[in-house]
Design an enzyme around this catalytic site. Sequence first.
Site, PDB file in Angstrom:
ATOM      1  N   ARG A   1      11.025 -10.216   9.137  1.00 31.87           N
ATOM      2  CA  ARG A   1      11.763 -10.583   7.916  1.00 31.87           C
ATOM      3  C   ARG A   1      12.433  -9.372   7.270  1.00 31.87           C
ATOM      4  NH1 ARG A   1       6.903 -14.553   7.087  1.00 31.87           N
ATOM      5  NH2 ARG A   1       5.845 -12.720   7.889  1.00 31.87           N
ATOM      6  N   ILE A   2      11.719  -8.239   7.200  1.00 27.99           N
ATOM      7  CA  ILE A   2      12.280  -7.067   6.520  1.00 27.99           C
ATOM      8  C   ILE A   2      13.408  -6.468   7.365  1.00 27.99           C
ATOM      9  CG2 ILE A   2      11.778  -4.757   5.611  1.00 27.99           C
ATOM     10  CD1 ILE A   2       8.870  -5.807   5.094  1.00 27.99           C
TER      11      ILE A   2
ATOM     12  N   ARG B   1       9.776  -6.986  20.180  1.00 27.04           N
ATOM     13  CA  ARG B   1       9.040  -7.540  21.322  1.00 27.04           C
ATOM     14  C   ARG B   1       9.855  -8.646  21.992  1.00 27.04           C
ATOM     15  NH1 ARG B   1       3.410  -8.729  18.626  1.00 27.04           N
ATOM     16  NH2 ARG B   1       4.991  -9.236  17.092  1.00 27.04           N
TER      17      ARG B   1
ATOM     18  N   ILE C   1       9.529   3.027   7.226  1.00 28.84           N
ATOM     19  CA  ILE C   1       8.927   2.311   6.093  1.00 28.84           C
ATOM     20  C   ILE C   1       7.849   1.355   6.609  1.00 28.84           C
ATOM     21  CG2 ILE C   1      10.921   2.472   4.542  1.00 28.84           C
ATOM     22  CD1 ILE C   1      11.528  -0.506   5.337  1.00 28.84           C
ATOM     23  N   ALA C   2       7.440   1.528   7.867  1.00 25.93           N
ATOM     24  CA  ALA C   2       6.536   0.545   8.483  1.00 25.93           C
ATOM     25  C   ALA C   2       5.066   0.928   8.260  1.00 25.93           C
ATOM     26  CB  ALA C   2       6.852   0.408   9.954  1.00 25.93           C
ATOM     27  N   ARG C   3       4.558   1.806   9.074  1.00 27.05           N
ATOM     28  CA  ARG C   3       3.174   2.252   8.949  1.00 27.05           C
ATOM     29  C   ARG C   3       3.045   3.665   9.500  1.00 27.05           C
ATOM     30  NH1 ARG C   3       2.114  -0.875   5.728  1.00 27.05           N
ATOM     31  NH2 ARG C   3       0.465  -2.431   5.655  1.00 27.05           N
TER      32      ARG C   3
ATOM     33  N   GLU D   1      -2.461   8.794   5.648  1.00 25.57           N
ATOM     34  CA  GLU D   1      -2.086   8.903   4.226  1.00 25.57           C
ATOM     35  C   GLU D   1      -3.273   8.557   3.329  1.00 25.57           C
ATOM     36  OE1 GLU D   1       1.131   5.949   4.567  1.00 25.57           O
ATOM     37  OE2 GLU D   1      -0.014   4.623   3.268  1.00 25.57           O
TER      38      GLU D   1
ATOM     39  N   HIS E   1       4.488   5.806  -0.010  1.00 26.26           N
ATOM     40  CA  HIS E   1       4.252   4.399   0.374  1.00 26.26           C
ATOM     41  C   HIS E   1       4.615   3.452  -0.777  1.00 26.26           C
ATOM     42  CE1 HIS E   1       1.680   1.645   3.165  1.00 26.26           C
ATOM     43  NE2 HIS E   1       2.656   0.968   2.598  1.00 26.26           N
ATOM     44  N   ILE E   2       5.906   3.471  -1.140  1.00 26.50           N
ATOM     45  CA  ILE E   2       6.360   2.674  -2.286  1.00 26.50           C
ATOM     46  C   ILE E   2       7.407   1.624  -1.885  1.00 26.50           C
ATOM     47  CG2 ILE E   2       5.815   4.338  -4.112  1.00 26.50           C
ATOM     48  CD1 ILE E   2       8.807   5.234  -3.992  1.00 26.50           C
ATOM     49  N   GLY E   3       7.432   1.268  -0.604  1.00 21.71           N
ATOM     50  CA  GLY E   3       8.452   0.333  -0.134  1.00 21.71           C
ATOM     51  C   GLY E   3       8.530  -0.950  -0.951  1.00 21.71           C
TER      52      GLY E   3
HETATM   53  C1  8YV Z   1       1.508  -2.208   0.193  1.00 24.43           C
HETATM   54  C2  8YV Z   1       2.584  -2.578   2.481  1.00 24.43           C
HETATM   55  O1  8YV Z   1       1.775  -1.148  -0.648  1.00 24.43           O
HETATM   56  O2  8YV Z   1       2.933  -4.890   2.372  1.00 24.43           O
HETATM   57  C3  8YV Z   1       2.609  -3.937   3.062  1.00 24.43           C
HETATM   58  O3  8YV Z   1       2.304  -4.062   4.265  1.00 24.43           O
HETATM   59  O4  8YV Z   1       2.492  -1.629   3.164  1.00 24.43           O
HETATM   60  C4  8YV Z   1       2.732  -2.376   1.026  1.00 24.43           C
HETATM   61  O5  8YV Z   1       3.536  -3.351   0.454  1.00 24.43           O
HETATM   62  C5  8YV Z   1       0.185  -1.940   0.801  1.00 24.43           C
HETATM   63  O6  8YV Z   1      -0.106  -2.812   1.829  1.00 24.43           O
HETATM   64  C6  8YV Z   1      -0.876  -2.021  -0.298  1.00 24.43           C
HETATM   65  O7  8YV Z   1      -1.978  -2.748   0.088  1.00 24.43           O
END
Ligand code: 8YV
Length: 331
Positions: free
Chosen positions: A157-158, A179, A238-240, A269, A287-289
């Site tokens: 979706r993103i 994938r 912005i993923a992980r 992190e 981590h402010i996405g």
């Molecule tokens: C959150 C995120 O900040 O939705 C996600 O997967 O990474 C972020 O929106 C994080 O998960 C906080 O729990």
Amino acid sequence: MRPSVLVTRATFPDIADRLREHFEVTANAADTVWTPAELIAQLQGKQGVMSTGSERIDAALLDACPALKAVCNVGVGYNNVDVAACTARGVLVTNTPDVLTETTADFGFALMLATARRITESERFVRRGEWQKTGIYDQMVGNDVHGATLGILGMGRIGQAIARRAALGFDMQVIYHNRSPLAPEAEARVHARYVDKATLLKEADHLILVLPYSPAAHHAIGAAELAQMKPTATLTNIARGGIVDDEALAQALRQGTIAAAGLDVFEGEPRIHPDLLTVPNVVLTPHIGSASVSTRRAMAALTVDNLIAALGRGPRAGQPPTPVNPQVLQQ
Ligand code: 8YV
């Protein structure tokens, strides 16, 4: 007796109050990140938990907390939760998709623009008092975003929301790898073309990562992948954390293998690889996405809806809106 739930991090008081209408609530008002042992101690006798990415919910924790029935995670990603271990023990897991899609896509775009146009590097330069009226042709010059080729790794979706912004707002060519390819109608809707990973790396002027973390995605971008990118390219994650090999990236940035990177997520992190703190051509955010006020509220509210329904309360009792392992509901 009312069920007991744990709220692991400080949240909006009015949203937490909705939980109090249904449950005995233990809240972490101090907002400290608990160690695994502290979390297990806090979870004793609790049927539900409103968790976040800061807490690891694994088999050992589940075995130590046999009363637990619902893990309602704030976030669309849930790699902090061992879903298979939860399912095997009949523990429901929920997440917060959709409510954060557009906000996170906005942020991905902002981070990519800041990276390509060297915005935070420029700000540091100005604050240091180094701005002179010279260097018109080489001072803080970056690379264009409009009209360039955007590569998207992960097309959920993103990713699709970012593709729309890129094609319609910035006149970009959008290529992606996932994938599996999107259905042709979905591809047409987001103006994106499926390519293999090698083509994505080679052709992208700007590469953005939006895939979920899984062991298979660990270090999907390392030294070998960075070497395939254009020296003028940028990388935005912005993923992980863990999808990028941060040490290899810091070295690639220092050596000019790619032009710049924008990182909102990091391996381990909130600790950050020290080499990333010393290279100038990287934009770092904590981590402010999804961190807009309205989206954070929507995420918390959806998590509370999930928790109330998962533990058999409220108008949707037994039917939480966004389950990750709905098979548990049939058991
Ligand atoms: C959150 C995120 O900040 O939705 C996600 O997967 O990474 C972020 O929106 C994080 O998960 C906080 O729990």
